[in-house]
Design a protein around this motif. Structure first.
Motif, PDB file in Angstrom:
ATOM      1  N   TYR A   1      35.035  43.439  21.126  1.00 22.68           N
ATOM      2  CA  TYR A   1      34.942  44.048  22.446  1.00 22.68           C
ATOM      3  C   TYR A   1      35.788  43.248  23.436  1.00 22.68           C
ATOM      4  CZ  TYR A   1      31.065  47.188  21.302  1.00 22.68           C
ATOM      5  OH  TYR A   1      30.290  48.181  20.770  1.00 22.68           O
ATOM      6  N   ASN A   2      36.522  43.935  24.262  1.00 25.53           N
ATOM      7  CA  ASN A   2      37.205  43.318  25.398  1.00 25.53           C
ATOM      8  C   ASN A   2      36.659  44.008  26.637  1.00 25.53           C
ATOM      9  OD1 ASN A   2      38.909  42.034  27.156  1.00 25.53           O
ATOM     10  ND2 ASN A   2      40.742  43.180  26.572  1.00 25.53           N
ATOM     11  N   ASP A   3      35.620  43.407  27.198  1.00 32.26           N
ATOM     12  CA  ASP A   3      34.851  44.057  28.257  1.00 32.26           C
ATOM     13  C   ASP A   3      35.366  43.638  29.633  1.00 32.26           C
ATOM     14  OD1 ASP A   3      32.560  44.758  30.069  1.00 32.26           O
ATOM     15  OD2 ASP A   3      31.720  45.382  28.147  1.00 32.26           O
ATOM     16  N   TYR A   4      35.672  44.626  30.464  1.00 28.35           N
ATOM     17  CA  TYR A   4      36.145  44.328  31.816  1.00 28.35           C
ATOM     18  C   TYR A   4      35.121  43.501  32.591  1.00 28.35           C
ATOM     19  CZ  TYR A   4      39.670  48.048  31.174  1.00 28.35           C
ATOM     20  OH  TYR A   4      40.704  48.828  30.730  1.00 28.35           O
ATOM     21  N   MET A   5      33.854  43.845  32.427  1.00 26.59           N
ATOM     22  CA  MET A   5      32.816  43.190  33.213  1.00 26.59           C
ATOM     23  C   MET A   5      32.734  41.700  32.931  1.00 26.59           C
ATOM     24  SD  MET A   5      30.719  44.183  35.583  1.00 26.59           S
ATOM     25  CE  MET A   5      30.441  45.936  35.262  1.00 26.59           C
ATOM     26  N   SER A   6      32.978  41.314  31.672  1.00 21.58           N
ATOM     27  CA  SER A   6      32.900  39.896  31.316  1.00 21.58           C
ATOM     28  C   SER A   6      33.982  39.079  32.007  1.00 21.58           C
ATOM     29  CB  SER A   6      33.007  39.733  29.798  1.00 21.58           C
ATOM     30  OG  SER A   6      34.297  40.125  29.339  1.00 21.58           O
ATOM     31  N   LYS A   7      35.005  39.761  32.482  1.00 22.67           N
ATOM     32  CA  LYS A   7      36.080  39.080  33.205  1.00 22.67           C
ATOM     33  C   LYS A   7      35.948  39.251  34.711  1.00 22.67           C
ATOM     34  CE  LYS A   7      39.315  39.682  29.370  1.00 22.67           C
ATOM     35  NZ  LYS A   7      40.621  40.218  28.939  1.00 22.67           N
ATOM     36  N   GLY A   8      34.829  39.813  35.142  1.00 25.08           N
ATOM     37  CA  GLY A   8      34.601  39.990  36.570  1.00 25.08           C
ATOM     38  C   GLY A   8      35.437  41.081  37.195  1.00 25.08           C
ATOM     39  N   LEU A   9      35.851  42.063  36.390  1.00 27.66           N
ATOM     40  CA  LEU A   9      36.753  43.092  36.895  1.00 27.66           C
ATOM     41  C   LEU A   9      36.053  44.395  37.264  1.00 27.66           C
ATOM     42  CD1 LEU A   9      39.680  42.655  34.325  1.00 27.66           C
ATOM     43  CD2 LEU A   9      39.553  41.766  36.659  1.00 27.66           C
ATOM     44  N   GLY A  10      34.766  44.512  36.923  1.00 31.41           N
ATOM     45  CA  GLY A  10      34.099  45.785  37.174  1.00 31.41           C
ATOM     46  C   GLY A  10      34.341  46.744  36.021  1.00 31.41           C
ATOM     47  N   TYR A  11      34.619  47.996  36.327  1.00 32.84           N
ATOM     48  CA  TYR A  11      34.883  48.968  35.266  1.00 32.84           C
ATOM     49  C   TYR A  11      36.118  49.785  35.611  1.00 32.84           C
ATOM     50  CZ  TYR A  11      32.403  52.119  38.498  1.00 32.84           C
ATOM     51  OH  TYR A  11      32.005  52.823  39.603  1.00 32.84           O
ATOM     52  N   GLY A  12      36.721  50.358  34.560  1.00 31.85           N
ATOM     53  CA  GLY A  12      37.863  51.238  34.743  1.00 31.85           C
ATOM     54  C   GLY A  12      37.451  52.682  34.509  1.00 31.85           C
ATOM     55  N   TRP A  13      38.442  53.520  34.171  1.00 28.55           N
ATOM     56  CA  TRP A  13      38.159  54.942  34.036  1.00 28.55           C
ATOM     57  C   TRP A  13      38.976  55.563  32.901  1.00 28.55           C
ATOM     58  CZ3 TRP A  13      39.119  52.331  38.472  1.00 28.55           C
ATOM     59  CH2 TRP A  13      38.083  52.291  39.422  1.00 28.55           C
TER      60      TRP A  13
END
Length: 395
Positions: free
Chosen positions: A107-119
């Motif tokens: 998994y490469n999760d946006y949230m784990s990098k503090g980025l929130g979410y995409g679309w």
């Protein structure tokens, strides 16, 4: 108030003596994708210039490029369209779930990098929405088939275009923007040369619906690498799913990937994605569409009162997932450079600062691209000389 110029009922064989309508604007933008629309929006937001936006409608039943990274919020907010964007029927994307050959899924999760979410977007709807935002901001939108003439006279750019019902329009402007995508239709006419580093092609199907193993799986873009290329899958609005395979054009031909049955058969041979997404191929699937996905750039992306933005200036590998964000960025920075020239605060009609920015972005991207394909699992699995990832092409 709509600024879309209506089609004119004229004969496809125009009279030599008829009067051709003339459109005048400070800036003409050739290309109605994200880069072109962002350029128009940024200019109109600052009330810096009148804008004519030329758009050539796509002829394919769908288009790809449906992933939008979280940091796009910054650009959309700057362009003052973020609130409108939130009302689109977009799906939340939390990142990627990828399997690189024999390695475990990661998994490469946006949230784990503090980025929130995409679309996940319906790309055609997104592009159309962004063009309409430019129209509502004051751009004049012309839907065209061809640019028949392009020349510079007395410091003005003069274009002659044919619209979608074969009527001609002449356009005059001070500054010309090439936002025509990988074709770089304007820049190449003006003498710029394209440097194409590979022939990566996306072979894609958009299916009417698909079965996902879990609702959580729908919130990620799926990636799986194989011997000949890599697969991508994502749900898109209106209960559709896009599945694409990225490989060299000649490899795609050898594998007969334009045939839907062969395409889905190759997909079924994967070890991860078929367990998560079971394609519903019961609809009327006539053929697999192809889309250019090559890495390419111009030897010079600016000149006297013209510049290239988006993929016309620098087109990157889809693995970067940065196409839309980079296009929006280019449009914003291009508009800032134009404002300086039109406002007489800069005596640089060659847009040197903007060109250096694109050059820096290209050098960083190529360094990262080379490192990835030389040091990741990709190098150890792709056959030399058979794909864009071969050793001799990234050097």
């Amino acid at each position: 108030r709509s600024m879309v110029k209506p089609a004119m009922s004229r004969s496809p064989e125009p009279s030599k003596h008829r009067s051709i309508p003339l459109t005048k604007a400070k800036v003409t933008v050739v290309g109605g994708g994200p880069a072109g629309s962002a350029t128009a929006l940024a200019l109109l937001k600052n009330k810096a210039a009148s804008v004519t936006l030329l758009h050539k409608p796509i002829s394919k039943p769908f288009t790809i490029g449906e992933s939008l990274a979280p940091n796009a919020c910054q650009q959309l907010s700057f362009l003052e369209v973020h609130d409108s964007f939130k009302r689109l029927n977009s799906l939340i994307c939390h990142g990627t779930y990828a399997k690189w050959f024999d390695g475990p899924p990661v998994y490469n999760d946006y949230m784990s990098k503090g980025l929130g979410y995409g679309w996940h977007l319906d790309r055609a709807s997104f592009d159309n929405w962004l063009r309409q935002q430019a129209v509502e901001a004051g751009a004049e939108l012309l839907c065209i088939r061809n640019i028949n003439k392009l020349q510079k006279h007395n410091d003005a750019w003069n274009l002659s275009v044919t619209d979608t019902v074969c009527a001609e329009t002449d356009i005059s402007s001070d500054i010309l923007i090439d936002a025509s995508g990988r074709k770089a239709a304007v820049a190449t006419r003006l003498g710029a040369k394209k440097k194409v580093l590979d022939h990566l092609t996306a072979f894609a199907l958009r299916l009417p619906s698909s079965m996902f193993s879990s609702s959580a799986a729908k919130a990620y873009s799926l990636v799986e690498a194989t011997q000949f290329g890599w697969w991508y899958c994502a749900p898109v609005p209106n209960k559709h799913t896009v599945i694409s395979f990225q490989t060299e054009a000649d490899v795609g031909r050898e594998l007969n990937l334009r045939n839907p049955e062969q395409f889905l058969s190759l997909y079924a041979a994967n070890t991860l994605m078929p367990k998560i997404v079971d394609p519903d191929a019961t609809g009327d699937i006539r053929r697999v569409e192809t889309f250019a996905a090559s890495t390419q750039f111009l030897d010079c992306c600016t000149g006297n009162n013209w510049m290239a933005v988006g993929d016309a200036a620098l087109a990157m590998d889809p693995l970067t997932s940065s196409g839309i964000v980079s296009a929006l960025d280019d449009g914003i920075y291009a508009a800032q450079a134009i404002c300086k020239v039109l406002g007489k605060s800069s005596a640089d009609p060659e847009f040197s600062d903007y060109r250096r920015r694109i050059d820096r972005a290209r050098n960083i991207y190529l360094t990262q691209r080379n490192w990835f394909y030389k040091n990741s699992l990709m190098t150890r699995h792709f056959d030399k000389g058979q794909s864009s990832f071969s050793q001799n092409q990234v050097n």
